[in-house]
Structure formats: C-alpha cells, structure tokens
Design an enzyme around this catalytic site. Structure first.
Site, PDB file in Angstrom:
ATOM      1  CE1 TYR A 287      31.442  -5.852 -15.450  1.00  0.00           C
ATOM      2  CE2 TYR A 287      31.165  -4.856 -13.475  1.00  0.00           C
ATOM      3  CZ  TYR A 287      32.141  -5.584 -14.151  1.00  0.00           C
ATOM      4  OH  TYR A 287      33.377  -6.034 -13.708  1.00  0.00           O
TER       5      TYR A 287
ATOM      6  NE  ARG B 147      28.529  -5.651  -9.334  1.00  0.00           N
ATOM      7  CZ  ARG B 147      29.734  -5.676  -9.052  1.00  0.00           C
ATOM      8  NH1 ARG B 147      30.714  -5.928  -9.845  1.00  0.00           N
ATOM      9  NH2 ARG B 147      30.078  -4.802  -7.937  1.00  0.00           N
TER      10      ARG B 147
ATOM     11  CD  GLN C  83      38.770  -2.470  -1.232  1.00  0.00           C
ATOM     12  OE1 GLN C  83      39.370  -3.356  -1.835  1.00  0.00           O
ATOM     13  NE2 GLN C  83      38.274  -2.369  -0.173  1.00  0.00           N
TER      14      GLN C  83
ATOM     15  CG  ASP D 198      27.753   0.691  -3.941  1.00  0.00           C
ATOM     16  OD1 ASP D 198      27.841  -0.136  -3.236  1.00  0.00           O
ATOM     17  OD2 ASP D 198      28.109   2.019  -3.708  1.00  0.00           O
TER      18      ASP D 198
ATOM     19  CG  HIS E 243      38.184  -1.275  -7.081  1.00  0.00           C
ATOM     20  ND1 HIS E 243      38.122  -2.459  -6.244  1.00  0.00           N
ATOM     21  CD2 HIS E 243      39.629  -1.406  -6.897  1.00  0.00           C
ATOM     22  CE1 HIS E 243      39.121  -2.670  -5.576  1.00  0.00           C
ATOM     23  NE2 HIS E 243      40.239  -2.050  -6.019  1.00  0.00           N
TER      24      HIS E 243
ATOM     25  CB  CYS F 229      33.305   5.587 -28.600  1.00  0.00           C
ATOM     26  SG  CYS F 229      34.105   7.014 -28.527  1.00  0.00           S
TER      27      CYS F 229
ATOM     28  N   GLY G  67      33.950  -2.973   6.333  1.00  0.00           N
ATOM     29  CA  GLY G  67      33.412  -3.990   5.463  1.00  0.00           C
ATOM     30  C   GLY G  67      34.183  -4.318   4.236  1.00  0.00           C
TER      31      GLY G  67
HETATM   32  N1  APR Z   1      29.033  -4.625   8.142  1.00  0.00           N
HETATM   33  C1  APR Z   1      30.414  -4.720   8.122  1.00  0.00           C
HETATM   34  N2  APR Z   1      31.091  -5.723   7.425  1.00  0.00           N
HETATM   35  C2  APR Z   1      30.180  -6.601   6.566  1.00  0.00           C
HETATM   36  C3  APR Z   1      28.856  -6.422   6.624  1.00  0.00           C
HETATM   37  C4  APR Z   1      28.203  -5.570   7.323  1.00  0.00           C
HETATM   38  N3  APR Z   1      26.789  -5.263   7.527  1.00  0.00           N
HETATM   39  N4  APR Z   1      28.545  -7.458   5.812  1.00  0.00           N
HETATM   40  C5  APR Z   1      29.437  -8.162   5.495  1.00  0.00           C
HETATM   41  N5  APR Z   1      30.775  -7.573   5.891  1.00  0.00           N
HETATM   42  C6  APR Z   1      32.016  -7.771   5.384  1.00  0.00           C
HETATM   43  C7  APR Z   1      32.486  -9.386   5.126  1.00  0.00           C
HETATM   44  O1  APR Z   1      32.684 -10.030   6.586  1.00  0.00           O
HETATM   45  C8  APR Z   1      33.694  -9.120   4.401  1.00  0.00           C
HETATM   46  O2  APR Z   1      34.686  -8.790   5.283  1.00  0.00           O
HETATM   47  O3  APR Z   1      32.349  -7.183   4.272  1.00  0.00           O
HETATM   48  C9  APR Z   1      33.406  -7.751   3.706  1.00  0.00           C
HETATM   49  C10 APR Z   1      33.005  -8.079   2.269  1.00  0.00           C
HETATM   50  O4  APR Z   1      34.245  -8.476   1.509  1.00  0.00           O
HETATM   51  P1  APR Z   1      34.557  -8.526  -0.085  1.00  0.00           P
HETATM   52  O5  APR Z   1      33.231  -9.374  -0.522  1.00  0.00           O
HETATM   53  O6  APR Z   1      35.548  -9.238  -0.411  1.00  0.00           O
HETATM   54  O7  APR Z   1      34.281  -7.238  -0.457  1.00  0.00           O
HETATM   55  P2  APR Z   1      35.702  -6.382  -0.739  1.00  0.00           P
HETATM   56  O8  APR Z   1      36.626  -6.382   0.208  1.00  0.00           O
HETATM   57  O9  APR Z   1      35.101  -5.109  -1.077  1.00  0.00           O
HETATM   58  O10 APR Z   1      36.334  -6.740  -2.175  1.00  0.00           O
HETATM   59  C11 APR Z   1      37.255  -6.078  -2.714  1.00  0.00           C
HETATM   60  O11 APR Z   1      37.153  -7.351  -4.741  1.00  0.00           O
HETATM   61  O12 APR Z   1      35.992  -8.346  -6.051  1.00  0.00           O
HETATM   62  C12 APR Z   1      36.790  -7.523  -5.942  1.00  0.00           C
HETATM   63  O13 APR Z   1      36.505  -5.282  -7.277  1.00  0.00           O
HETATM   64  C13 APR Z   1      35.918  -6.016  -6.349  1.00  0.00           C
HETATM   65  O14 APR Z   1      36.026  -3.886  -4.719  1.00  0.00           O
HETATM   66  C14 APR Z   1      35.941  -5.322  -4.829  1.00  0.00           C
HETATM   67  C15 APR Z   1      37.248  -5.984  -4.265  1.00  0.00           C
END
Ligand code: APR
Length: 247
Positions: free
Chosen positions: A68, A71, A102, A105, A120, A148, A188
C-alpha cells in the site's frame, strides 16, 4: 459528436441528480494501472491473497504495508484527469452531483469533488486493527510498522479487503444517492466485485438512466441504457465542453 455521445449529452442536459459510479479505469489515464481488463497491472506484481485480505495482514503486515505504501507513492505522483475534473466542475452546474467510487487513490477529492462515497476506503487513511481508530496518513515510508497512539495496536491501511464488510454508513449514503439519481455514469469498472456492482443493478430498478463509459464491454453492460466505448477522459472532456456551449 457521435450519436451515443449526443444521446448522453441530451440525458445530461435534462438531469438534476447525477452520479458518477467509478472504478480503476477512471484513474488509468492519470497513470494508475487497473486490476483487470485492458490496462491491468497492479496485481501482477503481487498475489491478491498475499496483500489484500485480513489473513494476509495477520500473516505478513510488512508485505501488506509495503504494497500500500507503493500505491501511495504512485498515487502521490499522479494528477486527476479530465474525467475526475468534469464531475468536480459539474457540482457547480447541476443541483446535485455525487461520486460513488471503488477507488482508494483520492483523485476525485483532489479534482475538487466534495460529494464522495469511497466504498473501498482510502489510501490516505489508516485504521487501528485493535480499537478501530482511523487517522489521516500521508506517510510514504515506514521503517517501523505504525502503531495506534491511543491503544498501541498495529495500524493497518483503512481499505476494505476481500471478505470484509463495507462501512454501513457509506453503503446507506451511496444507495440513497443512487436511488434518487436521474442519471448514473458507470465509469471504468469491470463490474465483477460485489457488493459494489449490485449498487448499479439496484439503481436500475429505481429508474435511473445508466450510461456506461468503458474501453470494452463489462459485466454491467447489460444493465446500461447507453454504452459509450472510449477512454473516460476523452468522453468527459467532450461532454464538459458541450455542456458549457450555449444551446
Ligand atoms: N477509460 C475507461 N475505462 C477504462 C480505461 C479508460 N481509459 N482503462 C481501463 N478501463 C476499464 C477496463 O476496461 C476495466 O473494465 O476499467 C476497468 C477496470 O476494471 P478493474 O481493474 O476490475 O477495476 P475495478 O472494477 O475498479 O475493480 C473493483 O476490485 O481489486 C478490487 O478493490 C479493488 O476497487 C477494486 C475492485
């Protein structure tokens, strides 16, 4: 402007209560890799089971903190992009604009959004694993693991890990916003993580118009009334420009 974008603009113009439901993809063009789908990256250096579960933290808190902190360092280096900025700007134009994200950042807040529910948790907060006290935490390194100040318990990132419950207050507020929404942009997200994805399916039953913005179809595309294929910063740059044009 293509037909779908024009349709989205028409929906935007007649909406009063707008929600951005966002995932890692909205931050991808800022330079933060996504977890799955195109642009995926983070998890490939770490196995999920080793870093994003309570069991992993119990077993190896140093490894989890290193993940983390890495990140945090990346998130500190990047800036919000046009998609984050659009929703921040629209808070001043529309009666209500809320972000249900979700992402951990902090880029929506950095862009200037005020109405945010972080489903999250946040990279920029830590929580005591013993007494639950949460504090803002901007540290990018820890030579010793943090404890803590109140009870001496081991501090952990204030992130909802796999298998953990979301904060009930955050859930209630996010659901209330989504139930009242005229228009929800689903941006996204691969739509595979619950219960977050169920919030979108639920909002559909309350009559919101759902516009998905993604570079590829997802597990939520079947729920969307409109699918805008493309990069979120480009799509929201166009919509932001169009919404401020005199009609
Ligand atoms: N514009 C729009 N969409 C995009 C772009 C972009 N420039 N680049 C990537 N994507 C899309 C991908 O096609 C994908 O569908 O963003 C999505 C990212 O999906 P994930 O990586 O699964 O992210 P997310 O859905 O937020 O994951 C949910 O999973 O790992 C856990 O807690 C973590 O909050 C996260 C949760």
């Amino acid at each position: 402007m293509d037909t779908n974008l024009k349709h989205a603009l028409e929906e935007l113009k007649k909406s009063k209560h707008i929600i951005a439901f966002t995932g890692a993809g909205i931050s991808q063009e800022s330079g933060i890799p996504t977890f799955r789908g195109s642009g995926g990256g983070f998890w490939r250096n770490f196995r999920l089971e080793e870093v994003a579960t309570p069991q992993a933290f119990l077993k190896n808190p140093r490894l989890v903190w290193d993940f983390y902190l890495e990140r945090r360092k990346l998130a500190k280096e990047v800036q919000p992009n046009a998609a984050h900025k659009a929703f921040a700007a629209w808070e001043k134009i529309f009666p209500f604009v809320g972000v249900v994200t979700q992402n951990i950042d902090g880029l929506h807040e950095q862009a200037g959004s005020r109405n945010i529910q972080e489903l999250h948790g946040s990279l920029w907060r830590s929580k005591c694993s013993r007494c639950g006290k949460t504090v803002q935490d901007l540290n990018l390194t820890y030579s010793e693991l943090p404890h803590c100040r109140d009870c001496g318990g081991l501090m952990r990132p204030d992130i909802v890990w796999f298998g953990e419950e979301l904060n009930p207050n955050t859930i209630n507020q996010a659901l209330e916003w989504m139930r009242k929404a005229d228009l929800i942009f689903v941006i996204g997200t691969s739509g595979v993580v619950e219960p977050a994805a169920s919030f979108v399916r639920g909002a559909k039953r309350y009559g919101a118009f759902i516009a998905e913005v993604n570079v590829e179809e997802t597990a939520l595309t079947y729920v969307a009334d409109l699918f805008l294929r493309g990069k979120s910063s480009e799509i929201f740059s166009s919509l932001s420009e169009a919404i401020t044009q005199p009609t």
